[in-house]
Design an enzyme around this catalytic site. Structure first.
Site, PDB file in Angstrom:
ATOM      1  N   CYS A 230       3.650  -2.938  15.832  1.00  0.00           N
ATOM      2  CA  CYS A 230       3.511  -2.661  14.402  1.00  0.00           C
ATOM      3  C   CYS A 230       2.830  -3.829  13.709  1.00  0.00           C
ATOM      4  CB  CYS A 230       4.894  -2.422  13.799  1.00  0.00           C
ATOM      5  SG  CYS A 230       4.880  -2.304  11.997  1.00  0.00           S
TER       6      CYS A 230
ATOM      7  N   GLU B 114       0.830  -1.192   0.000  1.00  0.00           N
ATOM      8  CA  GLU B 114       0.000   0.000   0.000  1.00  0.00           C
ATOM      9  C   GLU B 114       0.867   1.245   0.000  1.00  0.00           C
ATOM     10  OE1 GLU B 114      -2.804  -0.549   3.151  1.00  0.00           O
ATOM     11  OE2 GLU B 114      -3.925  -1.987   1.953  1.00  0.00           O
TER      12      GLU B 114
ATOM     13  N   CYS C 200       8.649  -5.519  15.512  1.00  0.00           N
ATOM     14  CA  CYS C 200       8.284  -4.531  16.519  1.00  0.00           C
ATOM     15  C   CYS C 200       6.876  -4.861  17.028  1.00  0.00           C
ATOM     16  CB  CYS C 200       8.356  -3.128  15.927  1.00  0.00           C
ATOM     17  SG  CYS C 200       9.998  -2.779  15.269  1.00  0.00           S
TER      18      CYS C 200
ATOM     19  N   CYS D 255       8.078  -7.504   6.781  1.00  0.00           N
ATOM     20  CA  CYS D 255       9.285  -6.983   7.436  1.00  0.00           C
ATOM     21  C   CYS D 255       9.909  -8.127   8.214  1.00  0.00           C
ATOM     22  CB  CYS D 255       8.912  -5.838   8.390  1.00  0.00           C
ATOM     23  SG  CYS D 255      10.327  -4.963   9.094  1.00  0.00           S
TER      24      CYS D 255
ATOM     25  N   CYS E 229       0.102   4.786   9.722  1.00  0.00           N
ATOM     26  CA  CYS E 229       1.297   3.989   9.954  1.00  0.00           C
ATOM     27  C   CYS E 229       0.959   2.698  10.676  1.00  0.00           C
ATOM     28  CB  CYS E 229       2.266   4.735  10.856  1.00  0.00           C
ATOM     29  SG  CYS E 229       3.061   6.064  10.039  1.00  0.00           S
TER      30      CYS E 229
ATOM     31  N   CYS F 274       3.824   8.246   1.182  1.00  0.00           N
ATOM     32  CA  CYS F 274       4.439   7.252   2.065  1.00  0.00           C
ATOM     33  C   CYS F 274       4.576   5.953   1.279  1.00  0.00           C
ATOM     34  CB  CYS F 274       3.534   7.062   3.293  1.00  0.00           C
ATOM     35  SG  CYS F 274       4.110   5.780   4.418  1.00  0.00           S
TER      36      CYS F 274
HETATM   37  N1  SAH Z   1      10.624   0.050   9.287  1.00  0.00           N
HETATM   38  C1  SAH Z   1      10.818   1.449   9.354  1.00  0.00           C
HETATM   39  C2  SAH Z   1       9.848   2.244   8.522  1.00  0.00           C
HETATM   40  C3  SAH Z   1       8.430   1.795   8.496  1.00  0.00           C
HETATM   41  S1  SAH Z   1       7.447   2.054   9.911  1.00  0.00           S
HETATM   42  C4  SAH Z   1      10.774   1.891  10.796  1.00  0.00           C
HETATM   43  O1  SAH Z   1      10.427   1.102  11.650  1.00  0.00           O
HETATM   44  O2  SAH Z   1      11.130   3.041  11.059  1.00  0.00           O
HETATM   45  C5  SAH Z   1       7.126   3.826   9.922  1.00  0.00           C
HETATM   46  C6  SAH Z   1       6.820   4.361  11.310  1.00  0.00           C
HETATM   47  O3  SAH Z   1       5.528   3.937  11.755  1.00  0.00           O
HETATM   48  C7  SAH Z   1       7.819   3.877  12.345  1.00  0.00           C
HETATM   49  O4  SAH Z   1       8.190   4.917  13.216  1.00  0.00           O
HETATM   50  C8  SAH Z   1       7.004   2.855  13.089  1.00  0.00           C
HETATM   51  O5  SAH Z   1       7.527   2.627  14.347  1.00  0.00           O
HETATM   52  C9  SAH Z   1       5.625   3.493  13.091  1.00  0.00           C
HETATM   53  N2  SAH Z   1       4.535   2.577  13.399  1.00  0.00           N
HETATM   54  C10 SAH Z   1       4.442   1.275  13.099  1.00  0.00           C
HETATM   55  N3  SAH Z   1       3.282   0.765  13.565  1.00  0.00           N
HETATM   56  C11 SAH Z   1       2.615   1.779  14.152  1.00  0.00           C
HETATM   57  C12 SAH Z   1       1.348   1.889  14.802  1.00  0.00           C
HETATM   58  N4  SAH Z   1       0.547   0.858  14.891  1.00  0.00           N
HETATM   59  N5  SAH Z   1       0.988   3.089  15.278  1.00  0.00           N
HETATM   60  C13 SAH Z   1       1.804   4.163  15.141  1.00  0.00           C
HETATM   61  N6  SAH Z   1       3.007   4.111  14.544  1.00  0.00           N
HETATM   62  C14 SAH Z   1       3.409   2.938  14.053  1.00  0.00           C
HETATM   63 FE1  SF4 Z   2       9.376  -3.416  10.541  1.00  0.00          FE
HETATM   64 FE2  SF4 Z   2       7.196  -2.300  11.608  1.00  0.00          FE
HETATM   65 FE3  SF4 Z   2       9.420  -2.496  13.053  1.00  0.00          FE
HETATM   66 FE4  SF4 Z   2       9.346  -0.765  11.007  1.00  0.00          FE
HETATM   67  S1  SF4 Z   2       8.111  -0.674  12.874  1.00  0.00           S
HETATM   68  S2  SF4 Z   2      11.002  -2.195  11.506  1.00  0.00           S
HETATM   69  S3  SF4 Z   2       8.025  -1.927   9.567  1.00  0.00           S
HETATM   70  S4  SF4 Z   2       8.201  -4.220  12.275  1.00  0.00           S
END
Ligand code: SAH
Ligand code: SF4
Length: 393
Positions: free
Chosen positions: A143, A116, A140, A136, A370, A129
């Site tokens: 996420c 997306e 995390c 991935c 995000c 974006c």
């Molecule tokens: N993998 C990279 C980029 C993609 S995530 C990273 O982790 O930085 C982009 C941003 O969205 C990151 O700061 C991530 O921590 C945040 N993010 C992921 N899941 C989220 C959620 N459910 N609510 C708010 N931010 C989130």
């Molecule tokens: Fe991967 Fe989500 Fe962690 Fe970014 S925040 S590194 S997309 S698992």
């Protein structure tokens, strides 16, 4: 989260953009690769440089996808190109437009995988974006992408292709005589904040961003591209020297104990190691400041003590702190911090002299936020499947 009944526009686009098999795709090749490919296809050595320049302009300045339209090339040369190459973007499958103007695209790449892409218009900019991987490898815990299997890295063509598809949709390729070059762009900024860890797909991300920044093509300034990383320390310096874009880091916690849980890559490169790499970044990349992303999770990382520790940790680093209210997803083990808590947290940071914008939820009616990319589509698909099952009775 807004209720599913919020009116949205949804178009189903069925533009066939399947990759014809066999021939190399010009989209995503660096200038050097393009030269190599043209040489291999029989372009006389003396002409290679000029041909690269001409093709580059057609592909990335004018957005042309058809060799026949490249009118400054001879008929014979156009035929040679068409015999040897294709110009192909990922396939745009659906587009949803939110009440607030946010657009979410579902894009299909080779192998049938989907990513997306989200376009967020604001008064002074329009941000796209984009994703760098399908899924991935990192996990995390807040996420949604982290719960999905890593499928594969996107190619450079698929990464810059997301920018090109959005420019198609926004009708933003220049037409001779119709566009003032100084006119504000609809798509002015790119953030690598979709799916995936861009620094684990370094070469393709670099090549794609070099194409996007090339002054003879899409010509986005490197200061309008932000790469977000969870903290892949050994690649951070390379991002500065080889890409030179702005950096955002998913910081999210102020102690190793909490960060280990939220961003498990912290077990490999802890807060201190990460901060060391970040201290050098602005010098090397010549960028103004680093964005610290901080997702606000209720009772996990949102106390006043956290805010004070955060300020102390980053002291000396030119920084902006982006507070992201947690975007909840079904089954998520966290809750979004209360509004008042987020404000109090922001206040402490602000008083310490840092910009601390609270990210506005955008496009929530289309689940474009995000950490939610793809999940909404998966869910929509599930409900379509459920509907089909019902109708079958
Ligand atoms: N993998 C990279 C980029 C993609 S995530 C990273 O982790 O930085 C982009 C941003 O969205 C990151 O700061 C991530 O921590 C945040 N993010 C992921 N899941 C989220 C959620 N459910 N609510 C708010 N931010 C989130
Ligand atoms: Fe991967 Fe989500 Fe962690 Fe970014 S925040 S590194 S997309 S698992």
């Amino acid at each position: 989260m807004t209720d599913a009944a919020t009116p949205i526009t949804q178009d189903l686009l069925t533009i066939p953009r399947k990759l014809p098999e066999g021939k190399p795709n010009l989209i995503g090749m660096t200038r050097a690769d393009l030269g190599e490919a043209l040489r291999a296809a029989g372009t006389p050595e003396k002409q290679v440089r000029m041909r690269v320049g001409q093709l580059w302009q057609w592909l990335y300045h004018w957005g042309v996808r058809d060799f026949a339209a490249m009118t400054n090339l001879s008929k014979d040369y156009r035929a040679l190109l068409a015999e040897n190459f294709v110009i192909a973007l990922p396939e745009l499958v659906t587009r949803q437009i939110s009440d607030d103007g946010t657009r979410k695209y579902l894009v299909r790449i080779a192998g049938g995988h989907e990513v997306e892409v989200v376009y967020i218009p604001e008064s002074d900019r329009g941000t796209l974006c984009i994703s760098s991987q399908v899924g991935c490898t990192l996990t995390c815990s807040f996420c949604h992408t982290g719960t999905q299997k890593m499928v594969r890295n996107l190619t450079a063509g698929e990464i810059v292709g997301q920018v090109m598809l959005a420019r198609d949709d926004l009708d933003e390729w220049p037409r001779p005589g119709t566009r003032n070059p100084d006119e504000a762009r609809l798509l002015s900024n790119v953030v690598l904040m979709g799916m995936g860890e861009p620094l684990y797909n370094f070469d393709n991300v670099r090549d794609a961003m070099k194409i996007a920044m090339d002054p003879e093509g899409i010509a986005l300034s490197r200061r309008r591209i932000t790469l977000s990383t969870s903290g892949v320390v050994p690649e951070i310096a390379r991002a500065a020297t080889e890409i030179g874009c702005l950096l955002a880091v998913s910081f999210h916690a102020t102690t190793d104990e909490v960060r280990n849980r939220l961003v498990p890559i912290n077990r490999k490169w802890n807060i201190e190691t990460l901060l060391g790499a970040l201290r050098d970044y602005p010098k090397v990349s010549n960028s103004e400041r680093i964005t610290f992303e901080y997702v606000m999770l209720k009772d996990v990382n949102d106390s006043d003590a956290d805010a004070r520790r955060l300020v102390k940790l980053i002291s000396g680093i030119p920084a902006k702190i982006n507070l992201i209210p947690f975007n909840e997803w079904p089954g998520a083990p966290y809750q979004r911090s209360d509004r008042a808590r987020i404000k109090a947290f922001a206040e402490i940071i602000h008083n310490a002299g840092y910009a601390s914008p609270i990210r506005k939820p955008r496009g929530e009616d289309i689940m474009a936020a995000c950490g939610q990319l793809k999940s909404a589509t998966e869910r929509a698909r599930k409900s379509r499947a459920a509907i089909e099952a019902e109708t079958r009775g």
